[in-house]
Motif scaffolding. Sequence first.
Motif, short mmCIF file in Angstrom:
data_model
loop_
_atom_site.label_atom_id
_atom_site.label_comp_id
_atom_site.label_asym_id
_atom_site.label_seq_id
_atom_site.Cartn_x
_atom_site.Cartn_y
_atom_site.Cartn_z
N ALA A 161 -24.73 -15.05 8.64
CA ALA A 161 -23.81 -15.72 7.71
C ALA A 161 -22.87 -16.67 8.47
CB ALA A 161 -22.99 -14.67 6.95
N LEU A 162 -22.37 -16.23 9.62
CA LEU A 162 -21.49 -17.11 10.40
C LEU A 162 -22.28 -18.30 10.94
CD1 LEU A 162 -18.82 -17.82 11.75
CD2 LEU A 162 -19.39 -16.25 13.62
N HIS A 163 -23.48 -18.03 11.40
CA HIS A 163 -24.33 -19.09 11.92
C HIS A 163 -24.56 -20.15 10.85
CE1 HIS A 163 -27.88 -20.74 14.11
NE2 HIS A 163 -27.20 -20.34 15.15
N ALA A 164 -24.88 -19.70 9.63
CA ALA A 164 -25.15 -20.64 8.54
C ALA A 164 -23.91 -21.44 8.18
CB ALA A 164 -25.66 -19.87 7.33
N ALA A 165 -22.77 -20.77 8.14
CA ALA A 165 -21.52 -21.46 7.78
C ALA A 165 -21.15 -22.51 8.83
CB ALA A 165 -20.39 -20.45 7.62
N LEU A 166 -21.35 -22.19 10.10
CA LEU A 166 -21.04 -23.15 11.16
C LEU A 166 -21.91 -24.39 11.05
CD1 LEU A 166 -20.65 -20.72 14.22
CD2 LEU A 166 -18.82 -21.94 13.03
N HIS A 167 -23.20 -24.19 10.80
CA HIS A 167 -24.10 -25.33 10.70
C HIS A 167 -23.81 -26.16 9.44
CE1 HIS A 167 -26.42 -23.43 13.91
NE2 HIS A 167 -27.03 -24.58 14.04
N GLU A 168 -23.45 -25.49 8.38
CA GLU A 168 -23.17 -26.21 7.13
C GLU A 168 -21.86 -27.00 7.21
OE1 GLU A 168 -23.14 -23.73 3.68
OE2 GLU A 168 -22.02 -25.19 2.49
N CYS A 169 -20.85 -26.41 7.78
CA CYS A 169 -19.53 -27.05 7.80
C CYS A 169 -19.36 -28.05 8.94
CB CYS A 169 -18.44 -25.99 7.87
SG CYS A 169 -18.40 -24.91 6.43
N PHE A 170 -20.15 -27.87 10.01
CA PHE A 170 -20.03 -28.79 11.15
C PHE A 170 -21.41 -29.35 11.50
CE2 PHE A 170 -16.98 -25.21 11.89
CZ PHE A 170 -15.83 -25.88 11.49
N PRO A 171 -21.95 -30.18 10.61
CA PRO A 171 -23.34 -30.66 10.82
C PRO A 171 -23.49 -31.57 12.04
CG PRO A 171 -22.30 -31.81 8.97
CD PRO A 171 -21.37 -30.71 9.36
N GLN A 172 -22.39 -32.12 12.53
CA GLN A 172 -22.48 -33.02 13.67
C GLN A 172 -22.35 -32.29 15.01
OE1 GLN A 172 -23.11 -36.30 13.12
NE2 GLN A 172 -23.20 -35.71 10.96
N VAL A 173 -22.02 -31.02 14.95
CA VAL A 173 -21.88 -30.25 16.19
C VAL A 173 -23.27 -29.81 16.67
CG1 VAL A 173 -21.05 -28.07 17.18
CG2 VAL A 173 -19.55 -29.41 15.70
N HIS A 174 -23.48 -29.93 17.97
CA HIS A 174 -24.71 -29.39 18.57
C HIS A 174 -24.40 -27.99 19.09
CE1 HIS A 174 -28.53 -29.32 20.77
NE2 HIS A 174 -27.84 -28.73 21.73
N TRP A 175 -24.99 -26.97 18.46
CA TRP A 175 -24.73 -25.59 18.85
C TRP A 175 -25.74 -25.17 19.91
CZ3 TRP A 175 -20.25 -23.76 17.26
CH2 TRP A 175 -19.67 -24.31 16.11
N GLN A 231 -11.09 -29.85 15.11
CA GLN A 231 -10.65 -31.23 14.93
C GLN A 231 -9.60 -31.62 15.97
OE1 GLN A 231 -8.71 -32.00 11.16
NE2 GLN A 231 -9.21 -34.18 11.24
N ARG A 232 -8.67 -30.71 16.21
CA ARG A 232 -7.60 -30.99 17.17
C ARG A 232 -8.14 -31.19 18.59
NH1 ARG A 232 -4.56 -27.06 18.36
NH2 ARG A 232 -5.07 -25.84 16.50
N TYR A 233 -9.21 -30.46 18.90
CA TYR A 233 -9.81 -30.60 20.24
C TYR A 233 -10.90 -31.69 20.27
CZ TYR A 233 -7.44 -26.57 22.27
OH TYR A 233 -6.49 -25.72 22.77
N GLY A 234 -11.07 -32.40 19.16
CA GLY A 234 -12.06 -33.48 19.13
C GLY A 234 -13.49 -33.00 19.28
N LEU A 235 -13.78 -31.84 18.68
CA LEU A 235 -15.09 -31.24 18.86
C LEU A 235 -16.00 -31.40 17.64
CD1 LEU A 235 -13.91 -27.94 20.61
CD2 LEU A 235 -15.19 -29.83 21.67
#
Length: 408
Positions: free
Chosen positions: A144-158, A127-131
């Motif tokens: 598990a990390l992959h799933a958590a990242l996608h779930e918690c940051f749905p607007q991020v393009h990984w 959030q601080r870096y505007g990402l």
Amino acid sequence: MTEAWAPGPFAVDYERRADYEVLRGKRVQRARAEMAAAGLDALIVWKDENVRYLTGLRPQLIAGKSGVLNGALLAGQGEPVLFVSGGDADRVRLRQPWSAEVHPIPILEEAGLIRHFVTAILAGVLQRYGLGRGRIGLDLASAALHAALHECFPQVHWADGDAVMQRARQVKLPEEVAVLEEATAIADAVTQAAVDCVRPGVREVEVAGEAMRVLYRLGGEYAHVITPFVASGERMSPPTRLATDKLIRHGDLVFVDIGAMLNGYFADVGRTVACGQPSAAQRRIFRAVYEAHQAGLAAMRPGATTGQVAEAVRACAARHGLAEHLLSLFIGHGIGMGANEPPYIGEPFPGAVEVELRPGMVFAMEPLIWVPGIQGGGGVRLEDMVLVTEQGPRRLSRIPYEERLLAE
């Protein structure tokens, strides 16, 4: 910083040596440039070599836990943000003043701990870096990390961040070559110590132990492989790629491949020697590997491709009638902060990228031929560190080849 030798790794006042602060800054610039070229706003890395490349972190490494202990975020123009094991966080805050932002994290294995990291630590940083809606490259992540990242940051393009880091690390900076020279000098010494220890009645693990003693005595950090590779006699036919309790006997071929790491950079050196008098069959195999190895080294010129180098090795092995006995593994690999890293030379599996060699690339060339049914073993590998220069290949490793095995 382009001396073609290893003057010594200590900090001294009488000549210029590697400036690691400058080197680290240049590495971050490289990664940032490749990140921008890939259209990414940030990189999150978990592979040990990528974390070290960006931050200089030398942490405690727990066997089998690589990729879940420490990470780093590169975004904006500041220093990378470190996510470091709680056991190292206090030391890093005290001893790494260039790491302005350090977050202790748990081992990222249990789902609950991963979620805590993602929601309570990473979320605030992003959030601080505007990402929150950015394009972020990721080099490694558990399911598990992959799933958590996608779930918690749905607007991020990984996206694939490892390829970005591979491109950043592929051609070495002059300062990196200088450190690799020092690492190779230690690897030569480690290999020599192992070779000097070879005699009848010594176990492979004793040879490995003596080599490791020299590695640590000279300030090396790790061997090139977690399992020091000392294989004697029939254990090289096929290769047993670790040191066992086998006794070395008269007539054995003995292969040593342990290498060294210094200040984050690996050197990979290997030699096959004879215990006692080698047989004619052993000398024939050694000669074939030696000539194939030299043919490969000679081909490593700017503009040549990894495929052409591999073909030079295979063609020479074929002239000796032993091409079918090459180990079903790549013949050479890139090396630097990764013990093995792309590009690979002679990768037998489909999908490998054909890469044109450029000045500044560093490889470990390691053809291996093994033939069954030979008393004392019929397995030979030779391995050298090679820098591609404008003038052609330069062998960084200097330990000689076994003369008795080269005798006609």
